[in-house]
Design a protein around this motif. Sequence first.
Motif, short mmCIF file in Angstrom:
data_model
loop_
_atom_site.label_atom_id
_atom_site.label_comp_id
_atom_site.label_asym_id
_atom_site.label_seq_id
_atom_site.Cartn_x
_atom_site.Cartn_y
_atom_site.Cartn_z
N GLY A 274 0.79 -1.23 0.00
CA GLY A 274 0.00 0.00 0.00
C GLY A 274 0.82 1.28 0.00
O GLY A 274 0.30 2.34 0.28
N ILE A 275 2.12 1.17 -0.29
CA ILE A 275 2.94 2.38 -0.34
C ILE A 275 2.92 2.92 -1.77
O ILE A 275 3.30 2.22 -2.70
N ASN A 276 2.48 4.15 -1.92
CA ASN A 276 2.43 4.78 -3.24
C ASN A 276 3.86 5.10 -3.68
O ASN A 276 4.49 6.02 -3.16
N LEU A 277 4.37 4.33 -4.63
CA LEU A 277 5.78 4.45 -5.02
C LEU A 277 6.11 5.85 -5.50
O LEU A 277 7.07 6.48 -5.05
N PHE A 278 5.31 6.35 -6.44
CA PHE A 278 5.64 7.64 -7.04
C PHE A 278 5.64 8.75 -6.00
O PHE A 278 6.56 9.56 -5.94
N LYS A 279 4.62 8.76 -5.17
CA LYS A 279 4.50 9.81 -4.16
C LYS A 279 5.70 9.80 -3.20
O LYS A 279 6.29 10.84 -2.89
N HIS A 280 6.08 8.61 -2.77
CA HIS A 280 7.17 8.54 -1.80
C HIS A 280 8.53 8.81 -2.43
O HIS A 280 9.39 9.43 -1.82
N LYS A 281 8.71 8.35 -3.67
CA LYS A 281 9.97 8.65 -4.35
C LYS A 281 10.08 10.15 -4.58
O LYS A 281 11.15 10.74 -4.40
N MET A 282 8.96 10.76 -4.97
CA MET A 282 8.95 12.20 -5.20
C MET A 282 9.27 12.95 -3.92
O MET A 282 10.06 13.89 -3.91
N LEU A 283 8.66 12.50 -2.83
CA LEU A 283 8.90 13.14 -1.53
C LEU A 283 10.39 13.12 -1.20
O LEU A 283 10.99 14.14 -0.86
N SER A 284 10.98 11.95 -1.35
CA SER A 284 12.39 11.79 -1.05
C SER A 284 13.24 12.68 -1.97
O SER A 284 14.19 13.33 -1.54
#
Lengths: 364, 264
Positions: free
Chosen positions: A214-224
């Motif tokens: 359930g981890i949104n890959l794009f959102k979290h990669k973007m955040l990082s």
Amino acid sequence: MKKQYDKKRVVLNLILIAASVALLIYANENMSFYSKRIINLCAVYAIMGLSMNLINGFTGMFSLGSAGFMAIGAYAVAIFTVPVDVRAEVFYLQPMWPLIANIHIGFLPAMILGGFLSAIAAFLIGFPVLRLRGDYLAIATLGFSEIIRIAFTNLQTVTNGPLGIKYIPSFDEIWWPVGVAIVTTVFMFLLIKSTYGRAFKAIREDEIAAEAMGINLFKHKMLSFVISGFMAGMGGALMAGILGTIDPKQFLFTLTYNFLLIIVLGGMGSISGTIISSVIVTAGLEWLRIADEPMIMFGYHIPMFRPGFRMVVFSILLMAIVLFFSKGLMGTKELSWELLGNWYKRQRARFIKKDPSLKGGGSK
Amino acid sequence: MNQALKTMVPVLETKNITMRFGGVVAVNDLSIQVNQGEIVALIGPNGAGKTTAFNVITGVYTPTSGDVLLKGESITGLLPDKITQKGVARTFQNIRLFKNLTVYENILIAKHLRFKADFMSATLQLPHARRMEKQMHTDTELLINRLGLQSVKNEIASSLPYGQQRHLEIARALATEPELLLLDEPAAGMNPQETDELTAFIREIKNEYNLTVFMIEHHMDLVMEISDRIYVLDFGVLIAEGNPDQVQNNPKVIEAYLGVEEDA
């Protein structure tokens, strides 16, 4: 018992903080300009290392765009903090773009502006490139970093092109860089400790599983990527404030490799490792300058010691470190009192094994 | 039969899904239905398209045509993380744990999707983020104790024995609080004793957490013992369905598994 242990740790931490503050004040008051410059560079390299480690070490993406983001921060400070009355002298080939020619702000707002502009750039670049993985991402980010540099080289009326910008009000105090480095480090510790930090690590470990959890890959990669861009912008801003003059050539992609070196040496995914290795690399390179000077030993002039030799020595040392510590100095561990305590116990046990008479701490 | 009446609420439905990769049709016109509280198995020879069907259901692939419904709502084309948030959790054929993290962290990470605060509040540990973080830890402890993982809580996931890694992967899927659990060959590589334990474990968690289970499996003793209904897939096409007895005696299934007898 656990409580007692926590108490001990708090006391140790307080002692460490007090000692560091005292040391920094002493350094700021008594050290030479040259030594303080090295401390400042260590701080900037630590910030850049952390910025890069967040993407490469914690989120597991291979990005090589640091130099570009750093350039954005550096130019934000350079463009907006140069006093208005010397701008004509700096921009002597072509006058500065009238819209920004009279805007002058202090270092702190300029640094934060640099961070934000860099974060915005990361956000925009992130849309196309974060869909890539592995080497492809590395090439794309490297390309964007070069695009930023070349854009700065050609925006004559904004950045003064290849001539660069001088007369940036610089500081020889250590407070700005060291202060920002400390804030960045604390921020990173908290971020990685938080659930978002764990989500980043999950992406590093296994993207497909992370997504299935359930981890949104794009959102979290973007955040990082954006947080890292912000840090790199701040690092660049400080660099401009330390050096007082910048030009686009400083932000060649080779600069990124310095940071890559720091995080590989310190440990991909270790905050304390990054700090330690940024000091080792920056100070070590300075210390190795003896290898650049002619050396006379036993009345014989050793031919190898000449300008450039320090890089050879440095590379050999690096290879040795990478060979014997293949995961970097710290791996993914963090420096803690427990770790130091365990290490001390292990070493002590080793010595006791060699020489049993040492047992009992010599009280016999 | 009373049982059958009670469980007719469909949780998962696929309507004529077809998945094409270039010229290869991996799944062809597949329609299945999994009802509330059932344990349904999907079986078939190697390369029959079972895992592809799973990947279509969980959003890894968007089907070439057809529709996937979760409790009557279409989830076709949604990304895997969205589908997990809607209450579908899965495990993988080749175990995909967060290898270098501890058992505790593995499960804690699966709780991230229920975390509602932004990264700044989480980093600065603002009161509401702190509360949620605490809740995550409590829930994780609870789940670990419930599933008997407390003795290996601080072990690195990749250091666990194989059977326990499978166990952990199911535990991690449960941590996302699913209604529908998809298991992709949970007994692969297990010995008979481990398989028995797994059978008991699946039954147990199904009752405890009110789950509906849909699984791919090759161990026929496990499948026959545990499933309410079975779907059989061969070359991407559904060739049989029914309860274990019906499927076991279906000539088409025997043919798919053992091959046709050549005419003499």
